[in-house]
Design an enzyme around this catalytic site. Structure first.
Site, PDB file in Angstrom:
ATOM      1  N   GLU A 109       0.600  -7.185 -50.365  1.00 24.80           N
ATOM      2  CA  GLU A 109       1.618  -6.423 -49.616  1.00 24.80           C
ATOM      3  C   GLU A 109       2.746  -7.356 -49.201  1.00 24.80           C
ATOM      4  OE1 GLU A 109       2.843  -3.759 -48.682  1.00 24.80           O
ATOM      5  OE2 GLU A 109       1.400  -2.217 -48.110  1.00 24.80           O
ATOM      6  N   ASP A 110       3.940  -6.772 -49.043  1.00 20.11           N
ATOM      7  CA  ASP A 110       5.061  -7.556 -48.524  1.00 20.11           C
ATOM      8  C   ASP A 110       4.897  -7.810 -47.023  1.00 20.11           C
ATOM      9  OD1 ASP A 110       5.405  -4.848 -47.906  1.00 20.11           O
ATOM     10  OD2 ASP A 110       7.475  -4.732 -48.593  1.00 20.11           O
ATOM     11  N   ASP A 113       3.060  -3.651 -40.974  1.00 18.96           N
ATOM     12  CA  ASP A 113       3.727  -3.263 -39.732  1.00 18.96           C
ATOM     13  C   ASP A 113       2.691  -2.585 -38.836  1.00 18.96           C
ATOM     14  OD1 ASP A 113       5.619  -2.664 -37.841  1.00 18.96           O
ATOM     15  OD2 ASP A 113       6.653  -1.150 -38.998  1.00 18.96           O
ATOM     16  N   PHE A 163      13.053  -6.320 -37.607  1.00 15.90           N
ATOM     17  CA  PHE A 163      13.198  -5.781 -38.961  1.00 15.90           C
ATOM     18  C   PHE A 163      13.749  -6.877 -39.872  1.00 15.90           C
ATOM     19  CE2 PHE A 163      14.908  -3.403 -42.473  1.00 15.90           C
ATOM     20  CZ  PHE A 163      13.906  -2.475 -42.677  1.00 15.90           C
ATOM     21  N   ARG A 176      16.666  -7.050 -51.556  1.00  7.52           N
ATOM     22  CA  ARG A 176      15.371  -7.494 -52.089  1.00  7.52           C
ATOM     23  C   ARG A 176      15.510  -8.825 -52.827  1.00  7.52           C
ATOM     24  NH1 ARG A 176      11.727  -3.151 -51.713  1.00  7.52           N
ATOM     25  NH2 ARG A 176      12.586  -1.099 -52.149  1.00  7.52           N
TER      26      ARG A 176
HETATM   27  P1  5GP Z   1       2.979   0.369 -42.075  1.00  2.00           P
HETATM   28  O1  5GP Z   1       2.204  -0.919 -41.977  1.00  2.00           O
HETATM   29  O2  5GP Z   1       3.682   0.686 -40.771  1.00  2.00           O
HETATM   30  O3  5GP Z   1       2.179   1.543 -42.532  1.00  2.00           O
HETATM   31  O4  5GP Z   1       4.150   0.240 -43.153  1.00  2.00           O
HETATM   32  C1  5GP Z   1       4.397  -0.951 -43.859  1.00  2.00           C
HETATM   33  C2  5GP Z   1       5.619  -0.746 -44.741  1.00  2.00           C
HETATM   34  O5  5GP Z   1       6.775  -0.489 -43.916  1.00  2.00           O
HETATM   35  C3  5GP Z   1       5.944  -2.037 -45.510  1.00  2.00           C
HETATM   36  O6  5GP Z   1       5.280  -2.080 -46.768  1.00  2.00           O
HETATM   37  C4  5GP Z   1       7.461  -1.937 -45.639  1.00  2.00           C
HETATM   38  O7  5GP Z   1       7.803  -1.133 -46.763  1.00  2.00           O
HETATM   39  C5  5GP Z   1       7.903  -1.211 -44.379  1.00  2.00           C
HETATM   40  N1  5GP Z   1       8.319  -2.182 -43.339  1.00  2.00           N
HETATM   41  C6  5GP Z   1       7.686  -2.443 -42.180  1.00  2.00           C
HETATM   42  N2  5GP Z   1       8.352  -3.395 -41.474  1.00  2.00           N
HETATM   43  C7  5GP Z   1       9.424  -3.737 -42.223  1.00  2.00           C
HETATM   44  C8  5GP Z   1      10.494  -4.699 -42.023  1.00  2.00           C
HETATM   45  O8  5GP Z   1      10.611  -5.432 -41.040  1.00  2.00           O
HETATM   46  N3  5GP Z   1      11.409  -4.777 -43.034  1.00  2.00           N
HETATM   47  C9  5GP Z   1      11.357  -3.998 -44.149  1.00  2.00           C
HETATM   48  N4  5GP Z   1      12.316  -4.182 -45.066  1.00  2.00           N
HETATM   49  N5  5GP Z   1      10.352  -3.094 -44.365  1.00  2.00           N
HETATM   50  C10 5GP Z   1       9.410  -2.962 -43.407  1.00  2.00           C
END
Ligand code: 5GP
Length: 190
Positions: A109-110, A113, A163, A176
């Site tokens: 995963e990138d 959150d 963010f 990206r």
């Molecule tokens: P969660 O963990 O809330 O279900 O969602 C994770 C996804 O939300 C990540 O894979 C990404 O696509 C997006 N996301 C969460 N935080 C950030 C951030 O700080 N920057 C960006 N670009 N995407 C984020």
């Protein structure tokens, strides 16, 4: 007729970006994660599962830091949001191309959150008979985690609740391609 090329406007030196991790910081950390995975997965049937699109850059570098035979595959999921927060419901837009039965899977995963998307993904992949499922994430925001505890087995950096963009992460599809991770100084100026 003279053909003048347009003035170059740098995306990488954008004044609205504040660098959080340089390309060198990231490269050093990703290589360390690769060494850790190499040590732990020797003799296993390793598959890296990248979650599109954000993980593409991290996965490309991580796989080249792992000195073992491995396969890669990709999933794409859409998360449903309640307002600005993730509800935890996901729709699979693109599934794996091969079964993972008996394999040792690392979900790549990138950023984590709230952790809800990943939690649901682990539930789904957990029904498919993999030998093991672990998680590698470049970035982890531990602070906003609201419901589900996620263990990030291979974490690049823990970051504050801000963010970020770059190194695969976007805002409205942009940034990206930055070779570093940055915070947007003023979101109204995009
Ligand atoms: P969660 O963990 O809330 O279900 O969602 C994770 C996804 O939300 C990540 O894979 C990404 O696509 C997006 N996301 C969460 N935080 C950030 C951030 O700080 N920057 C960006 N670009 N995407 C984020």
């Amino acid at each position: 007729m003279t053909t003048e090329s347009p003035a170059k406007v740098s995306e990488f030196e954008h004044s609205n970006l504040e660098v959080l991790y340089t390309a060198e910081d990231i490269s050093n950390r990703v290589e360390a994660l690769g060494r850790q995975i190499t040590a732990e997965y020797a003799g296993k049937d390793l598959v890296l599962v990248g979650v599109l699109k954000g993980s593409c850059v991290f996965l490309s570098d991580l796989m080249r830091s792992i000195d073992l035979p491995l396969e890669i595959d990709f999933m794409s999921v859409a998360s449903y949001k309640d307002g600005t927060t993730s509800s935890g419901d996901i729709e699979i837009l693109k599934d794996l191309t091969k079964p993972i039965r008996g394999k040792d899977v690392i979900i790549v995963e990138d950023i984590i959150d709230t952790g809800l998307t990943l939690h649901r993904l682990i539930d789904i992949l957990g029904t498919r008979g993999a030998n093991s499922i672990k998680v590698a994430a470049l970035l982890d925001k531990p602070e906003p985690r609201i419901k589900k505890e996620i263990v990030v087995d291979f974490c690049g950096f823990e970051i504050p609740n801000r963010f970020v963009v770059g190194y695969g992460l976007d805002v409205a599809g942009r940034f990206r391609n930055l070779p570093y991770v940055a915070v947007i100084r003023d979101p109204d100026q995009l």
